[in-house]
Write a protein that holds these residues in place. Sequence first.
Motif, PDB file in Angstrom:
ATOM      1  N   GLY A  18       0.812  -1.218   0.000  1.00 48.04           N
ATOM      2  CA  GLY A  18       0.000   0.000   0.000  1.00 48.04           C
ATOM      3  C   GLY A  18       0.841   1.261   0.000  1.00 48.04           C
ATOM      4  N   ASP A  19       0.437   2.219   0.823  1.00 49.32           N
ATOM      5  CA  ASP A  19       1.105   3.525   0.859  1.00 49.32           C
ATOM      6  C   ASP A  19       2.189   3.587   1.928  1.00 49.32           C
ATOM      7  OD1 ASP A  19      -0.499   4.514  -1.200  1.00 49.32           O
ATOM      8  OD2 ASP A  19      -2.104   5.046   0.207  1.00 49.32           O
ATOM      9  N   ASP A  20       2.845   2.482   2.173  1.00 49.10           N
ATOM     10  CA  ASP A  20       3.923   2.440   3.165  1.00 49.10           C
ATOM     11  C   ASP A  20       5.018   3.429   2.761  1.00 49.10           C
ATOM     12  OD1 ASP A  20       6.043   1.887   4.826  1.00 49.10           O
ATOM     13  OD2 ASP A  20       5.878  -0.279   4.659  1.00 49.10           O
ATOM     14  N   PRO A  21       5.271   4.472   3.562  1.00 48.38           N
ATOM     15  CA  PRO A  21       6.271   5.480   3.180  1.00 48.38           C
ATOM     16  C   PRO A  21       7.709   4.964   3.250  1.00 48.38           C
ATOM     17  CG  PRO A  21       5.482   5.893   5.403  1.00 48.38           C
ATOM     18  CD  PRO A  21       4.633   4.780   4.855  1.00 48.38           C
ATOM     19  N   HIS A  22       7.883   3.782   3.835  1.00 44.51           N
ATOM     20  CA  HIS A  22       9.231   3.224   3.975  1.00 44.51           C
ATOM     21  C   HIS A  22       9.522   2.155   2.924  1.00 44.51           C
ATOM     22  CE1 HIS A  22       9.136   5.400   7.691  1.00 44.51           C
ATOM     23  NE2 HIS A  22       8.223   4.616   8.217  1.00 44.51           N
ATOM     24  N   ALA A  23       8.570   1.934   2.001  1.00 45.31           N
ATOM     25  CA  ALA A  23       8.733   0.893   0.983  1.00 45.31           C
ATOM     26  C   ALA A  23       9.300   1.492  -0.305  1.00 45.31           C
ATOM     27  CB  ALA A  23       7.396   0.212   0.704  1.00 45.31           C
ATOM     28  N   PHE A  24      10.264   0.782  -0.886  1.00 46.15           N
ATOM     29  CA  PHE A  24      10.890   1.218  -2.133  1.00 46.15           C
ATOM     30  C   PHE A  24      10.948   0.042  -3.096  1.00 46.15           C
ATOM     31  CE2 PHE A  24      12.313   4.093   1.088  1.00 46.15           C
ATOM     32  CZ  PHE A  24      12.360   5.328   0.472  1.00 46.15           C
ATOM     33  N   HIS A  25      10.971   0.378  -4.378  1.00 51.02           N
ATOM     34  CA  HIS A  25      10.972  -0.642  -5.423  1.00 51.02           C
ATOM     35  C   HIS A  25      12.215  -0.507  -6.279  1.00 51.02           C
ATOM     36  CE1 HIS A  25       9.779  -3.218  -8.684  1.00 51.02           C
ATOM     37  NE2 HIS A  25       9.647  -2.222  -9.543  1.00 51.02           N
ATOM     38  N   LEU A  30      12.477   0.247 -13.736  1.00 46.84           N
ATOM     39  CA  LEU A  30      12.882   1.613 -13.449  1.00 46.84           C
ATOM     40  C   LEU A  30      14.077   1.946 -14.327  1.00 46.84           C
ATOM     41  CD1 LEU A  30      11.192   0.878 -10.889  1.00 46.84           C
ATOM     42  CD2 LEU A  30      12.756   2.345  -9.598  1.00 46.84           C
ATOM     43  N   CYS A  31      14.070   3.136 -14.896  1.00 46.34           N
ATOM     44  CA  CYS A  31      15.209   3.540 -15.718  1.00 46.34           C
ATOM     45  C   CYS A  31      16.428   3.728 -14.817  1.00 46.34           C
ATOM     46  CB  CYS A  31      14.883   4.812 -16.493  1.00 46.34           C
ATOM     47  SG  CYS A  31      14.636   6.279 -15.471  1.00 46.34           S
ATOM     48  N   ARG A  35      16.699   4.339 -10.756  1.00 44.14           N
ATOM     49  CA  ARG A  35      17.323   3.344  -9.869  1.00 44.14           C
ATOM     50  C   ARG A  35      18.412   3.982  -9.011  1.00 44.14           C
ATOM     51  NH1 ARG A  35      17.190  -0.402 -14.395  1.00 44.14           N
ATOM     52  NH2 ARG A  35      19.459  -0.329 -14.601  1.00 44.14           N
ATOM     53  N   ARG A  36      19.206   4.850  -9.618  1.00 39.25           N
ATOM     54  CA  ARG A  36      20.263   5.524  -8.846  1.00 39.25           C
ATOM     55  C   ARG A  36      19.673   6.340  -7.702  1.00 39.25           C
ATOM     56  NH1 ARG A  36      22.827   6.305 -13.965  1.00 39.25           N
ATOM     57  NH2 ARG A  36      21.940   8.398 -14.144  1.00 39.25           N
ATOM     58  N   GLU A  37      18.558   7.012  -7.973  1.00 40.95           N
ATOM     59  CA  GLU A  37      17.929   7.827  -6.932  1.00 40.95           C
ATOM     60  C   GLU A  37      17.381   6.956  -5.813  1.00 40.95           C
ATOM     61  OE1 GLU A  37      13.982  10.539  -6.812  1.00 40.95           O
ATOM     62  OE2 GLU A  37      15.537  11.260  -8.175  1.00 40.95           O
ATOM     63  N   VAL A  38      16.736   5.840  -6.168  1.00 36.81           N
ATOM     64  CA  VAL A  38      16.206   4.917  -5.156  1.00 36.81           C
ATOM     65  C   VAL A  38      17.345   4.365  -4.300  1.00 36.81           C
ATOM     66  CG1 VAL A  38      15.097   2.673  -4.810  1.00 36.81           C
ATOM     67  CG2 VAL A  38      14.145   4.297  -6.459  1.00 36.81           C
ATOM     68  N   LEU A  39      18.429   3.915  -4.950  1.00 37.05           N
ATOM     69  CA  LEU A  39      19.554   3.353  -4.211  1.00 37.05           C
ATOM     70  C   LEU A  39      20.183   4.383  -3.272  1.00 37.05           C
ATOM     71  CD1 LEU A  39      21.224   1.177  -6.990  1.00 37.05           C
ATOM     72  CD2 LEU A  39      20.253   0.357  -4.839  1.00 37.05           C
ATOM     73  N   ALA A  40      20.279   5.614  -3.718  1.00 35.37           N
ATOM     74  CA  ALA A  40      20.856   6.661  -2.864  1.00 35.37           C
ATOM     75  C   ALA A  40      20.009   6.858  -1.609  1.00 35.37           C
ATOM     76  CB  ALA A  40      20.966   7.975  -3.638  1.00 35.37           C
ATOM     77  N   GLU A  41      18.689   6.861  -1.756  1.00 31.51           N
ATOM     78  CA  GLU A  41      17.807   7.038  -0.602  1.00 31.51           C
ATOM     79  C   GLU A  41      17.850   5.806   0.309  1.00 31.51           C
ATOM     80  OE1 GLU A  41      15.000   8.542   2.132  1.00 31.51           O
ATOM     81  OE2 GLU A  41      16.448   9.438   0.740  1.00 31.51           O
ATOM     82  N   VAL A  42      17.873   4.615  -0.273  1.00 34.24           N
ATOM     83  CA  VAL A  42      17.946   3.384   0.527  1.00 34.24           C
ATOM     84  C   VAL A  42      19.246   3.361   1.340  1.00 34.24           C
ATOM     85  CG1 VAL A  42      18.237   0.873   0.390  1.00 34.24           C
ATOM     86  CG2 VAL A  42      16.434   2.003  -0.937  1.00 34.24           C
ATOM     87  N   ARG A  43      20.365   3.692   0.702  1.00 31.17           N
ATOM     88  CA  ARG A  43      21.652   3.711   1.414  1.00 31.17           C
ATOM     89  C   ARG A  43      21.642   4.754   2.535  1.00 31.17           C
ATOM     90  NH1 ARG A  43      24.135   3.275  -4.158  1.00 31.17           N
ATOM     91  NH2 ARG A  43      24.802   1.099  -4.363  1.00 31.17           N
ATOM     92  N   ARG A  44      21.051   5.907   2.265  1.00 33.99           N
ATOM     93  CA  ARG A  44      20.987   6.958   3.292  1.00 33.99           C
ATOM     94  C   ARG A  44      20.215   6.465   4.505  1.00 33.99           C
ATOM     95  NH1 ARG A  44      17.929  10.380   5.634  1.00 33.99           N
ATOM     96  NH2 ARG A  44      16.052   9.690   4.533  1.00 33.99           N
ATOM     97  N   ARG A  45      19.086   5.796   4.251  1.00 36.24           N
ATOM     98  CA  ARG A  45      18.274   5.290   5.364  1.00 36.24           C
ATOM     99  C   ARG A  45      18.989   4.188   6.136  1.00 36.24           C
ATOM    100  NH1 ARG A  45      12.190   5.615   5.026  1.00 36.24           N
ATOM    101  NH2 ARG A  45      11.739   7.482   3.812  1.00 36.24           N
ATOM    102  N   LEU A  46      19.695   3.319   5.416  1.00 38.01           N
ATOM    103  CA  LEU A  46      20.438   2.260   6.096  1.00 38.01           C
ATOM    104  C   LEU A  46      21.528   2.844   6.989  1.00 38.01           C
ATOM    105  CD1 LEU A  46      20.771  -0.346   3.183  1.00 38.01           C
ATOM    106  CD2 LEU A  46      19.476  -0.652   5.304  1.00 38.01           C
TER     107      LEU A  46
END
Length: 265
Positions: A18-25, A30-31, A35-46
């Motif tokens: 659903g609308d889980d704000p912590h979920a990423f794909h 994804l172009c 993908r680079r933007e998603v990975l950057a945010e995932v790494r920041r959160r980790l």
Amino acid sequence: MVVLNARKDALALLEALGDDPHAFHLSALLCPAHRREVLAEVRRRLRSGEPVRLVSTQVVEAGVDLDFPEVWRAVGPLDRVVQAAGRCNREGQQPSGGQVVLFEPQEGRSPSGPYQEGMGLARLLLNREDPERLHDPGLYREYFQLLFQGVNTDAHRIQDLRREMSFPKVAERYRLIRDDTVPVVVPYEGAKEALEAFLTAPSLEAFRTLQPYLVNLYRREAHRSPFAEEVANSCPPAPLSPPHTKSCSQIPSSPTTSLRTGQKA
């Protein structure tokens, strides 16, 4: 992190969250720029210890440096399972050592061909062996020996044609990826400007600028979409693009279009 065998499975799980704000794909839908933007945010959160739930396909298993405390991997080829496990406690900082869980999706899909063969063989070995044997390099030696016994690695006689020096036929038959795919420009950030620049003055530099906004879809998927519009009869000739891509499409920007092509809005 959850790693699934098929893009449709990943999208189904993402929808279930659903609308889980912590979920990423993360997938090949994804172009590269996205993908680079998603990975950057995932790494920041980790790094900061913030909640993050990444739903991915095998795209995360090659050249992606992530370090999750817990990884769930749908049963797949044994070498892919190990790649996913390498994204758990990668830096050895987890006091508990991290956790990797293998599971069977209730309605899981998988790519066909050797991938499916490897998946079946992995199930056989996992059911036969104690889980601790996953730490034994001998298990993977046995896996690959059995896999190559059952997979024809030269079904199109490429090596025979090379020995005969019949290189035109080699070029005709050889495809690293045999699926009939078409590159599609997705409406992400600077995609529109990059596409216009390429169409106005096609060049290697212009194509490289456009590449971060391309995804490869099966031709039937691209042509079936009511939002896809062909904007070029052909991509740049080699070496500007792989030989198996023959046309480029653009999808007009809208939330509906993004969802229909798998690009999460």
